[in-house]
Write a protein that holds these residues in place. Structure first.
Motif, PDB file in Angstrom:
ATOM      1  N   LEU A   1       0.824  -1.198   0.000  1.00  0.00           N
ATOM      2  CA  LEU A   1       0.000   0.000   0.000  1.00  0.00           C
ATOM      3  C   LEU A   1       0.860   1.250   0.000  1.00  0.00           C
ATOM      4  CD1 LEU A   1      -2.882  -0.891   2.434  1.00  0.00           C
ATOM      5  CD2 LEU A   1      -2.932  -0.711  -0.030  1.00  0.00           C
ATOM      6  N   GLU A   2       1.967   1.193   0.732  1.00  0.00           N
ATOM      7  CA  GLU A   2       2.829   2.364   0.799  1.00  0.00           C
ATOM      8  C   GLU A   2       3.553   2.571  -0.520  1.00  0.00           C
ATOM      9  OE1 GLU A   2       4.898   2.644   4.606  1.00  0.00           O
ATOM     10  OE2 GLU A   2       6.543   3.439   3.376  1.00  0.00           O
TER      11      GLU A   2
ATOM     12  N   ARG B   1       1.780   4.122  -3.531  1.00  0.00           N
ATOM     13  CA  ARG B   1       1.539   5.548  -3.497  1.00  0.00           C
ATOM     14  C   ARG B   1       2.773   6.385  -3.812  1.00  0.00           C
ATOM     15  NH1 ARG B   1      -2.146   3.276  -1.210  1.00  0.00           N
ATOM     16  NH2 ARG B   1      -4.130   4.127  -0.541  1.00  0.00           N
TER      17      ARG B   1
ATOM     18  N   ASP C   1       5.920   8.165  -5.887  1.00  0.00           N
ATOM     19  CA  ASP C   1       5.978   8.899  -7.148  1.00  0.00           C
ATOM     20  C   ASP C   1       6.418   8.021  -8.310  1.00  0.00           C
ATOM     21  OD1 ASP C   1       7.116  12.103  -5.782  1.00  0.00           O
ATOM     22  OD2 ASP C   1       5.141  11.189  -5.974  1.00  0.00           O
ATOM     23  N   TYR C   2       7.347   7.102  -8.045  1.00  0.00           N
ATOM     24  CA  TYR C   2       7.860   6.354  -9.190  1.00  0.00           C
ATOM     25  C   TYR C   2       6.814   5.400  -9.762  1.00  0.00           C
ATOM     26  CZ  TYR C   2       9.126   3.110  -5.418  1.00  0.00           C
ATOM     27  OH  TYR C   2       9.128   2.327  -4.301  1.00  0.00           O
TER      28      TYR C   2
ATOM     29  N   ARG D   1       3.732   6.399 -10.087  1.00  0.00           N
ATOM     30  CA  ARG D   1       3.022   7.324 -10.965  1.00  0.00           C
ATOM     31  C   ARG D   1       3.789   7.487 -12.276  1.00  0.00           C
ATOM     32  NH1 ARG D   1       2.389  13.407  -8.973  1.00  0.00           N
ATOM     33  NH2 ARG D   1       4.628  13.132  -9.030  1.00  0.00           N
TER      34      ARG D   1
ATOM     35  N   THR E   1      12.283  11.436  -6.268  1.00  0.00           N
ATOM     36  CA  THR E   1      11.446  10.275  -5.953  1.00  0.00           C
ATOM     37  C   THR E   1      10.695   9.725  -7.149  1.00  0.00           C
ATOM     38  OG1 THR E   1       9.669  11.793  -5.343  1.00  0.00           O
ATOM     39  CG2 THR E   1      11.041  10.930  -3.569  1.00  0.00           C
ATOM     40  N   SER E   2      10.890  10.336  -8.312  1.00  0.00           N
ATOM     41  CA  SER E   2      10.096   9.893  -9.451  1.00  0.00           C
ATOM     42  C   SER E   2      10.724   8.748 -10.216  1.00  0.00           C
ATOM     43  CB  SER E   2       9.850  11.065 -10.415  1.00  0.00           C
ATOM     44  OG  SER E   2       9.040  12.030  -9.798  1.00  0.00           O
ATOM     45  N   LEU E   3      11.903   8.344  -9.829  1.00  0.00           N
ATOM     46  CA  LEU E   3      12.530   7.216 -10.509  1.00  0.00           C
ATOM     47  C   LEU E   3      12.573   6.027  -9.563  1.00  0.00           C
ATOM     48  CD1 LEU E   3      15.495   9.006 -12.296  1.00  0.00           C
ATOM     49  CD2 LEU E   3      13.446   8.037 -13.343  1.00  0.00           C
TER      50      LEU E   3
END
Lengths: 327, 361, 396
Positions: A218-219, A222, A224-225, A227, B115-117
């Motif tokens: 669950l964590e 959520r 960003d990666y 997304r 944090t996007s990668l």
């Protein structure tokens, strides 16, 4: 990374000595005297003295302590006060059944726990998730001894009463007629005896792993990666398996090591209920008999196994997480 | 295209690449339904850069996520609007079809490169993944292309860097990797959601230059979501100003900066300190951004507006045409005599109130 | 247009006031009066059915208990022990409380759903989860039962209900709802009395463990450096030992009194709390409001206890709730092995053990105590889970 492992291994040595000291302190400051237990109140004190001398129980405390620590390295834990055998023998006989039970359960617990946890993490709030949560929690709240008794009642006793084809044995590792069986028959016999104890242990502990995995999933989902992965247009299955799972399993791996203490504790009850001749039963008997050498040795072995498990967990984690592996 | 204003004025175009009509996105929260995006409409032509600008909480990020249909729970896009991309309404697509659009025809980069990668995969693999999924390329071919993309975005020694993990790269390099991922399948539209906000100022400039250059080379359209008017001035062709879930003003960048019509836009521009003026007190917009769960009645900006009169508190204006290609959501367009003196009385005579446009005469 | 109500949903034509308030004097008084006699009635009339029915059930239960144990109640002023007085007090509190909830809840009207304090919003989220509320409800009922036991238990815990030959191992019946055990004692009564042992031990041991654990964790996290390293080594030491083995050893060697059991349970449970608290404190330590406190010259102890600890209490409470459940299972395990409070104290674990060898013929002796354990622990786990979900916004 090898440096990391090296450091961790070295770090366990003081921990082991600390545990050994703790065991020594607890046992020697406890009220009650092995001599009195063994002999009863009517035996003349002279004989008790003799026995105590023979067992080395009359030497100064610090001498006993040093002998104890020395014994850890040599493996010579002395003689059992009640069984008339070397303690190492007692341990070697009892260790395989416990390991068989514990590691079978460990494998099943993880397979089931991870599967359930991932499913719940992906399908949060669905009917399946809610139902599983309740079921998982139900078994989590159950004392393992009661569960074992219920399972034995249903599958061993009632099953043979009602003539079910699958009646499972509920005591010991082998049947009475083990020696008369063929090789294949023997393996089958052992496996059949393994079913109920392992099932009990597994059911009791799967909940913890499932809940933890669910929480991690669950964590992670959520983050960003995840997304980003979706924004790339990846199929949802790839997002979950390659991206989410890969990340959430890293901490779950540490549970492999951290769950060993629970497995051993659970094994105590399971061995008691199913008359399984393992370390758990040995230590419970030894404690009621005040058989100090056996108590100390088996406690220490248990603690060793736990520490090894933690070490394994740390190493696995370091290997699985590239942030640690590649500094 | 060179930098002069005249050449940046867009020609009349036929069908826009992306046409957003009446987009509304709501969130179901504890406190009730929050309309983060409320009836937003705009369009982007091929090769054009549209800037969406506004303060935090105005709904610009949610707008960009809505185009990609990536709005997180508990949000949902209402079916009253439409997002038409190359003739297809994205909101009506099946999930599988939408997936084929993402990363392929429309790509997106986000604000937080840290944090996007995915931390457990190499950057090369993360770029190659897109190529393999959308183009069906083999592992080797995709990897080579990934390396080429890294070269394109200006990462030195790309063959070696491709095997690095994200935590081994700096923030600016990670953002370049994000751009590489986004551009790997040659999309027609790139949505950049605050791509430089989390970066140092010098890195910001580099990334912006990179984006501009790439855009020109690849002929890509771009939507740039930001709160920084300076970036908009440098990079965008047209700009839409958002406030409280709605677009309040839009038009070509140069025109809007020269002559802002909506009081909010004027306030934004006025609040930027200028290097070439004598120091004085800053002139902020009074009041605060309203609570999204309770938008004000009438024009949403009216509680903070100097010019507001009773009509503003009762009826919300639509987007009224100001000039060709320019619109403003303000009753002043119908009743210009209500404009109070004090500032912006006759904006055509006053000196430019915004940052200088590069290449302006 | 309706306004949102506290319990969700909109009421037509309402501006948030209750029927009682809006419809004026004519209806108001009779409804309130009726609710004084039957709490919950007013709530049901208003449409708050769930709350109303619960209140009514509580009221009826309280009255039923009072009526059924009338004789015992009357006998107490003469011969009652502290236990008995406690039971009467609890009953009285239930009567008064239900009545007040039934009437006051009507007159005051509804408070706005937007109670914006942190506790209000967390409580609201906790209320959302039906399982969590169920857990909490069961816990409340359990503790009430525990207090009321002298009044409601049909027999005493060690009381043989008749001739041994005739009353031993009776199956469940109208006279003995859960049957009798091999010594002719009523199983239901023993379970009720056993609840006191389990719930009390669970509560006190957990209280000890979170006190110790929070303090150690906060000190370790805040002080850092060598103190932290030392404390963590010590924590690792305690954690490395299989807890059950340690428990068995200590209880067997140091005696089976309740005090020893509570102490050893509490003093082996704190490591997990310590880790949680230390982690939170480490991250809090660098936050601005703590730096501000330090800049104001507050002493470390003050910063620690007044500013840091209140902020880490959330996960601690979750851990405590789950910990009570865990402790109850462990205590049952010890009793099962014969290492719990010695007979004739009715512990659930010992009861299960006592019925082990007669499982086939007299299954009720071991099954019901086990079920009791499951229900109690389940309740604590549900409540603990609900708390955790309520406090952690990410996992909704």
């Amino acid at each position: 990374m090898t440096a990391y492992i090296g450091r961790r291994v070295l770090g366990t040595v003081p921990l082991l000595i600390g545990i050994a000291t703790l065991i020594f302190v607890v046992l020697h400051f406890a009220p009650g005297d092995p001599g009195a237990m063994l002999f009863g109140p009517n035996v003349p004190p002279a004989i008790i003295e003799q026995s105590r001398h023979a067992w080395g129980l009359d030497q100064p405390l610090w001498v006993q302590y040093l002998k104890w620590i020395g014994a850890l390295f040599t493996g010579d834990f002395g003689w059992s006060l009640f069984q008339g055998r070397p303690v190492s023998q007692v341990v070697l006989d009892a260790l395989p059944p416990t390991l068989a039970l514990t590691f079978s359960a460990l494998a099943l617990v993880f397979a089931a726990g991870v599967l359930i946890g991932v499913y719940q993490g992906v399908r949060q709030h669905s009917a399946g998730d809610n139902a599983l949560s309740v079921l998982v929690l139900f078994f989590y709240s159950m004392p393992s001894f009661w569960l074992g008794m219920m399972l034995a009642l249903i599958f061993a006793q009632k099953a043979s009463q009602w003539g079910w084809p699958v009646a499972l044995p509920a005591s010991g590792t082998t049947s009475v007629d083990y020696d008369l069986l063929s090789a294949g028959g023997r393996i089958l016999d052992r496996l059949r005896h393994l079913v109920l104890p392992v099932t009990t242990l597994t059911l009791a502990l799967t909940a913890g792993v499932a809940r933890y995995t669910r929480g991690q999933m669950l964590e992670v989902v959520r983050q960003d990666y995840i997304r980003t992965a979706r924004a790339k247009g990846l199929p949802e299955r790839t997002v979950i398996l390659n991206h989410a799972l890969r990340n959430s399993l890293i901490p779950v791996i540490t549970l492999l090591g951290l769950y060993l203490p629970f497995l051993f504790s659970g094994a105590v009850f399971v061995e008691y209920i199913f008359a399984w001749p393992g370390m758990g039963r040995v230590i419970v008997t030894a404690i009621s008999q005040r058989d100090y050498p056996v108590i100390m040795a088996t406690s220490f072995i248990f603690a060793c196994l736990v520490i090894l498990g933690n070490l394994l967990a740390d190493v696995l984690y370091a290997w699985a997480d590239p942030r640690i592996r590649h500094g | 295209m060179n930098g002069s204003i005249a050449s940046r004025r867009p020609e009349p175009r036929t069908t826009p690449l992306l046409a957003v009509s009446d987009l509304s996105t709501v969130f179901d929260t504890d406190a009730g339904e929050v309309r983060a995006v409320d009836g937003v409409s705009f369009s982007v032509g091929s090769g054009e850069t549209l800037g969406i600008v506004g303060e935090s909480g105005c709904g610009k990020s949610v707008t960009s996520l809505s185009i990609m249909r990536l709005v997180p729970e508990p949000g949902r896009i209402l079916d009253t609007g439409s997002i038409v991309f190359r003739g297809r309404d994205l909101l009506a697509l099946a999930p599988e079809s939408m997936r084929a659009v993402r990363g392929n025809d429309i790509a997106m980069i986000f604000q937080e490169p840290m944090t996007s990668l995915n931390p457990v995969h190499t950057v090369g693999r993360q770029i190659a993944e897109s190529i393999r999924v959308h183009r069906g390329a083999s592992r080797k071919v995709a990897w080579n292309q990934a390396v080429e993309m890294l070269r394109l975005v200006g990462i030195p020694a790309p063959e070696r860097r491709a095997m690095d993990y994200p935590h081994q790269l700096s923030g600016g390099q990670r953002q370049r990797v994000m751009i590489a991922i986004a551009l790997s399948c040659d999309p027609d539209l790139l949505i950049a959601d605050e791509p430089t906000t989390a970066l140092d100022v010098t890195i910001q400039a580099q990334i912006l230059d990179l984006l501009s250059g790439l855009r020109q080379r690849l002929g890509m359209a771009m939507i740039l979501v930001t709160h920084d008017l300076g970036i908009v001035a440098e990079v965008c062709d047209r700009v839409a100003v958002m406030y409280a879930g709605r677009i309040v003003e839009e038009g070509p960048v140069a025109d809007l900066f020269d002559d802002p019509r909506h009081p909010y836009t004027q306030g934004l521009l006025r609040a930027i300190p200028r290097v070439d003026e004598a120091a004085g007190t800053l002139d902020p917009i009074p009041g605060q951004v309203p609570d999204p769960a309770h938008w004000p009645r009438g024009c949403r900006f009216n509680p903070r507006c100097r010019h507001a009169w009773d009509r503003c508190g009762r009826h919300e204006p639509g987007l009224l045409d100001v000039a060709w290609g320019r619109r403003s959501r303000c009753w002043l367009e119908q009743e210009p005599e209500r404009r109070r003196s004090g500032y912006g009385v006759d904006t055509r005579d006053a000196p430019p109130t915004g940052p200088r446009i590069r290449g302006a005469s | 247009m309706g306004e949102p109500l506290a319990g969700g949903g909109t009421r037509p034509g309402g501006d948030g006031r209750t029927i009682v308030e809006t419809s004026g004097h004519a209806i108001r008084t009779p409804v309130i009066a009726a609710s004084a006699v039957l709490p919950g009635l007013g709530h049901v009339i208003e449409g708050r059915r769930a709350q109303g029915l619960l209140l009514m059930a509580a009221w009826i239960a309280t009255l039923a208990i009072a009526l059924k144990s009338w004789q015992r109640i009357v006998a107490i002023p003469g011969t009652g022990s502290a236990d008995d007085w406690l039971a009467i007090l609890t009953l009285a509190a239930m009567l008064v409380g239900t009545c007040m909830a039934g009437t006051a809840g009507l007159v005051r009207g509804q408070r706005r759903a937007a109670g914006s304090s942190r506790f209000a919003s967390e409580w609201r989220r906790f209320r959302r989860s039906r399982t969590a509320m169920a857990g909490l409800g069961v816990i409340v009922v359990l503790y009430a039962l525990m207090l009321l036991t002298p009044l409601i238990a049909p027999f005493g815990p060690a009381e043989r209900v008749g001739d041994l030959v005739r009353v031993r191992l009776l199956p469940p019946s109208a006279a003995h709802w859960l049957g009798t055990d091999r010594l002719g004692r009523d199983v239901l009564s023993r379970i009720l009395y056993g609840a006191r042992i389990s719930l009390t031990i669970g509560f006190i041991a957990t209280a000890i463990s979170i006190s110790v654990g929070t303090t150690l964790g906060a000190v370790a996290g805040y002080a850092g450096g060598r103190i932290d390293a030392l404390l963590m080594r010590f924590t690792d030491l305690v954690l490395a030992f299989p807890r059950l083995i340690l428990l068995i050893m200590i209880v067997a060697l140091f005696g089976q009194s309740v005090v020893v059991i509570v102490l050893v349970l509490g003093l082996t449970q704190w490591p997990s709390t310590t880790r949680i608290v230390r982690g939170d404190v480490l991250s809090l330590r660098e936050r601005e409001f703590i730096q501000a406190a330090r800049a104001l010259g507050f002493r470390p102890a003050r910063v620690l206890f007044c500013h840091i600890i209140p902020n880490v209490l959330g996960p601690v409470i979750v851990a405590a709730t789950l910990g009570v459940g865990n402790t109850i299972v462990l205590e049952a395990g010890l009793s099962f092995l014969g290492l719990g409070p010695p007979p004739p104290t009715p512990t659930w674990g010992a009861m299960v053990e006592g019925g082990r060898d007669i499982m086939i013929s007299s299954w009720w002796v071991a099954t019901f105590p086990g079920l009791a354990i499951v229900i109690v622990v389940l309740a604590f786990n549900l409540a603990g889970d609900g708390l955790r979900d309520a406090l952690d916004p990410r996992l909704r």
